[in-house]
Each structure stands twice: as structure tokens, then as C-alpha cells.
Design an enzyme around this catalytic site. Structure first.
Site, PDB file in Angstrom:
ATOM      1  N   HIS A 132      -2.559   3.283  -1.512  1.00 49.37           N
ATOM      2  CA  HIS A 132      -1.490   4.034  -2.178  1.00 49.37           C
ATOM      3  C   HIS A 132      -1.699   4.135  -3.683  1.00 49.37           C
ATOM      4  CE1 HIS A 132       0.423  -0.049  -2.677  1.00 49.37           C
ATOM      5  NE2 HIS A 132       0.758   0.475  -3.835  1.00 49.37           N
ATOM      6  N   ASP A 162      -3.658  -0.013   4.254  1.00 49.67           N
ATOM      7  CA  ASP A 162      -3.396   0.302   2.842  1.00 49.67           C
ATOM      8  C   ASP A 162      -4.535  -0.181   1.956  1.00 49.67           C
ATOM      9  OD1 ASP A 162      -2.055   1.363   0.685  1.00 49.67           O
ATOM     10  OD2 ASP A 162      -0.802  -0.406   0.364  1.00 49.67           O
ATOM     11  N   SER A 236      -0.061  -3.514  -7.648  1.00 47.07           N
ATOM     12  CA  SER A 236      -0.651  -3.108  -6.375  1.00 47.07           C
ATOM     13  C   SER A 236      -2.165  -3.035  -6.462  1.00 47.07           C
ATOM     14  CB  SER A 236      -0.100  -1.745  -5.959  1.00 47.07           C
ATOM     15  OG  SER A 236       1.255  -1.830  -5.621  1.00 47.07           O
TER      16      SER A 236
END
Length: 492
Positions: A132, A162, A236
Site C-alpha cells: 500500500h 501487503d 508502514s
């Protein structure tokens, strides 16, 4: 056991100034030792050296995505740029602005920018991060803590986990992290993260491992590491380190009601991440193991109905036709208790175990069937890229419905109904009145295929099964609802 400061002071004699200063020095040393021992006893680590050693291999990732025409009910502006210039200003703003029904003009559409973290895993420039972070990016820039910047290419992504793999081009003397083993982690162990929350580069946060093997609704094939390390937007893709300076996870998600950190963070285990990395690097795509079953949790009532002393395992509600599970002999109603000698306590334990198994390898499953444990060997297949669509069962004409003490009215399935629902047999529920069936959650239009471990292929089978039901004991009922099989518990 060391004495407290008050005890030491009370016992220390004071004879002269020399003795006083000697005693004071001795007390200072003892207090220092006691304080160090107290810190060690409390297990408070010092992260300074670990951060200095590992920060160089952590990178900041910034991406740029060019605006894309999202499409609308209009096919485009009726004016070109030259014609727009001749219109009154308020009309120019209408046709160019983002609120325009024509999508605005190129002048009003700005590139989208985002930021995240990552880390270098090889000297030739491979970088791991979250999917992402780079999804939809047209340009990816990787910046090191020595302020060097490199353009990176996206080698491959795996949305299911992911994960994304990047490659730094023309990099020299690139630092790399030390990769650890997430399978060795223990709950309560200290861990720390390095990343760029809200754009603040190389921010260090620390905490402990809160839980292992967490299953999230959107990620069935990743057994997440849960921590209380402060993770926020921008973290992230960054690494999660243990106290040996080894990467044990990739910070990926947070549980939040405010958009910020609330004490619950999730990281992808590095064992799973490196498996994805190796497949993307070597093959360009990721292949996961697949059984071809629909499973559900075993609660207390289901455990009682299947003869388990306590809830455990993964209950197989449906076996897909032509799947590895069908070829290996698995049946609906089986409860998977072990997979390759690994215990399956929760149904969420099974998908990661299957997903990590190489395609084509044999797996040994211990299942509970008919009250006894058996072992089956199943050749694991490859997880399909897209799921199969299921059709809703069709309600046909009423053909002699049957009423039973459970509060149900049922009728035989027509061949068309059975085909639409993907079943070989069963009875269609046409009405649900008050009684055990309603309390169990059975609804009209459900298809009953099994009661108390007995197959139900016709109305006669249904009548025979219900006549033999025990009283005051939980029994299982397998139904197919909107193309999906589930087990319910009924207490006659």
C-alpha cells in the site's frame, strides 16, 4: 539480597572525616550497583547502540502518482483548452475545477504524493516495504539516512500479504539489515521500530510483542505479530527489530478509531515476508498453497456436538469440487486438529499453514471424523488468483413440504435448485417456526444437507434423521446458504 539504602546508612559507622568520605564513596558505589541491578531486574533495554547500528539500512520511501481519469457519466469536456480561454472566468473554473462533471482539465489535476518506510535486505539494492506504500506509484524515490537518494523500480507486489519488493538502481556501498526469525519470537519480548511517521524521518519507537499469529479479516494468509510499538502513518513498510538487532517483522497496520496510534499495531512476520521476497525476486510472482475448503470456528456448542472435550481445530464446512482437499479425502464435517504436526487451535491457524506450504508438496492432516482421529495426506495445490462466484439457491414450487418437531417445513430440491446451489442433495427450508431450528439460526431458503453427522439428500432422509435426534444435547446441522456451507448447532 542487597540491603536498602536506609539499612546501609544505619549500619555505616562514622569515626572521622576520612572514614566519612570513604564511607560516602562506598555508599555511592553500592547505590550505583543497586540501581543498575534494579534496571536489569526490570528488563529495561538500552536501544542506543542498536539504533546506531541499524538506522543506515532503513529507508524513507516517497512516491508520486500521476492523475488518472477515473471516468464518469460524461465522456469529457466539450471544450478544448483554447476554447476554454474564451469563456467567462466562472465558466472556466466550472469546467476546469475538480467539481466539474467532466472531471476537470489537466491543469486542475495534480500529482498525488505519499510517504512510507522500508529497509534494504541485500547489497545489490533490494528493498522491502508494504504494497500500500507504492500501490499505483509512477515514481518511487528511496532516501537513506546519509541523505543519498535513489530512484527505485517496483520489482513485484503481493497484495494478499501487503508486500512489495523494490530495486535500487546504481547503488553503491548499500547497508543491509540483519534478517532474524519471527518464529523465535515470544510474547512479552522487547522490540523496536524505525520509520518515518508523519514524515519525521528515522523516528524510533519501542514496545513489546503483545500477541502472535493474529488473523485479521482482510488478511487470511498472514499470521500477524501484534505489538504495542507506536506505529503511525509513514511507519508502514518499516522494520520491526528484536534486541539482537535483527528484523523480525514489517510494520503494516494499526487498529485505530482516530486514525492514529492506539496501542495495537500489527507487523508481517519476517519469515513470511522473506518467502514472498524470494518468490518475487526469483519468479516474479507469489504462489501459495491451497486446500480448497471453507472453514469455520469450533465454538463450545459445536465442540460438544462433535464429541470434542474443548473447542479447537478448524471445522470444514465445504469441500470444493476438484480441489486438493477433495482428492485427498477430506469431507465436510471433518475438524482439522493438526497440519504437518502443527496443532490447529483456531480456524485462523490453518490458512497461514497451508499458504506457506510449497505447491505440489504433500501435507499430513490429523482430522476428527465420526468421533475418532484419522490422518490424511493431501497434495497441496496453488491458490487461485480469483475466487469463484457462487449463485444463490433458487426457490422452486412447493412439492409436498414436510413439517417436523424442530419447527421446520422442508421440501425436496429440484435438480435445477441443487445445481444452482452446488450441492448433490438436501432439502430446502420453506418455513421456520418457533422451535430449536429457529433458535439455531436456520432460515427460510437454507438447504439442509446434514443433521447430526447423517447425510440428508431427500425429505425421507430428513425425517429419518430427525426421528433419531437425542434430546437435551447439542447436534450439528450443516446448511448451504447463498452458496456457502456453514455448520449450526441445534438443541432439540
Amino acid at each position: 539480597m542487597p540491603r536498602s539504602n536506609t539499612e546501609v546508612a544505619r549500619l555505616a559507622p562514622v569515626r572521622s572525616a576520612g572514614h566519612y568520605w570513604a564511607t560516602l564513596l562506598m555508599l555511592s558505589v553500592m547505590v550505583s550497583v543497586f540501581w543498575s541491578q534494579s534496571l536489569a531486574a526490570r528488563g529495561l533495554p538500552d536501544f542506543t547502540e542498536l539504533v546506531e547500528e541499524n538506522s543506515s539500512a532503513v529507508v524513507n520511501i516517497s512516491t508520486t502518482s500521476e492523475p488518472r481519469n477515473q471516468g464518469s457519466r460524461f465522456q469529457g469536456s466539450p471544450f478544448d483548452e483554447r476554447q476554454l480561454e474564451q469563456l467567462p472566468p466562472f465558466l472556466q473554473e466550472f469546467f476546469r475545477g475538480p467539481q466539474s462533471p467532466f472531471g476537470g482539465s489537466p491543469r486542475s489535476q495534480q500529482p498525488q504524493r505519499s510517504m512510507g518506510s522500508g529497509f534494504i535486505v541485500s547489497t545489490d539494492g533490494y528493498v522491502l516495504t508494504n504494497n500500500h506504500v507504492v500501490e499505483g506509484a509512477d515514481e518511487v524515490i528511496v532516501r537513506l539516512n546519509d541523505r543519498r537518494e535513489f530512484q527505485a523500480t517496483i520489482v513485484g507486489t503481493d497484495p494478499r500479504s501487503d508486500m512489495a519488493v523494490l530495486k535500487i538502481e546504481n547503488g553503491e556501498d548499500l547497508p543491509v539489515v540483519k534478517v532474524g526469525r519471527s518464529r523465535d519470537l515470544k510474547v512479552g519480548e522487547w522490540v523496536f521500530a524505525i520509520g518515518s511517521p508523519f514524515g519525521f524521518d528515522y523516528t524510533v519507537t519501542a514496545g513489546i510483542v503483545s500477541a502472535l499469529g493474529r488473523s485479521l479479516p482482510s488478511e487470511n494468509y498472514v499470521p500477524f505479530i501484534q505489538t504495542d510499538v507506536a506505529i503511525n502513518p509513514g511507519n508502514s513498510g518499516g522494520p520491526l527489530f528484536n534486541l539482537d538487532g535483527e528484523v523480525v517483522g514489517i510494520n503494516s497496520q494499526i487498529y485505530t478509531r482516530s486514525g492514529g496510534f492506539m496501542g495495537v499495531s500489527f507487523a508481517i512476520p519476517i519469515d513470511d515476508a522473506m518467502n514472498v521476497f524470494n518468490q518475487i525476486r526469483d519468479k516474479g510472482s507469489v504462489a501459495r498453497g491451497w486446500l480448497g475448503v471453507l472453514i469455520q470456528e469450533v465454538n463450545r456448542d459445536l465442540a460438544e456436538s462433535f464429541g470434542l472435550k474443548r473447542p479447537r481445530g478448524a471445522l470444514i464446512a465445504e469441500v470444493m469440487q476438484g480441489s486438493p482437499a477433495e482428492k485427498g479425502g477430506l469431507e465436510s464435517g471433518d475438524i482439522v486438529l493438526e497440519y504437518n504436526s502443527e496443532p490447529v487451535q483456531l480456524s485462523s491457524d490453518l490458512p497461514p499453514l497451508v499458504g506457506r506450504t510449497p505447491v505440489g508438496e504433500s501435507a499430513r492432516l490429523t482430522v476428527l471424523r465420526g468421533g475418532r482421529e484419522i490422518e490424511l495426506d493431501v497434495i497441496i495445490g496453488r491458490l487461485p488468483e480469483d475466487g469463484d462466484d457462487s449463485s444463490d439457491p433458487v426457490v422452486g414450487e412447493n412439492n409436498a413440504p414436510s413439517q417436523d418437531p424442530l419447527g421446520l417445513a422442508v421440501e425436496s430440491l429440484t435438480p435445477e435448485q441443487a445445481s444452482a446451489a452446488g450441492v448433490q442433495g438436501g432439502v430446502l427450508v420453506t418455513r421456520v417456526g418457533q422451535g430449536p431450528a429457529a433458535e439455531a439460526g436456520i432460515r427460510s431458503r437454507d438447504i439442509i444437507t446434514e443433521i447430526n453427522r447423517e447425510q440428508v439428500r431427500s425429505v425421507e432422509d430428513f425425517r429419518n434423521a430427525t426421528r433419531k435426534l437425542p434430546s437435551n444435547r447439542a447436534v450439528s446441522v450443516r446448511i448451504v446458504r447463498q452458496g456457502r456451507a456453514i455448520y449450526l448447532v441445534m438443541k432439540p
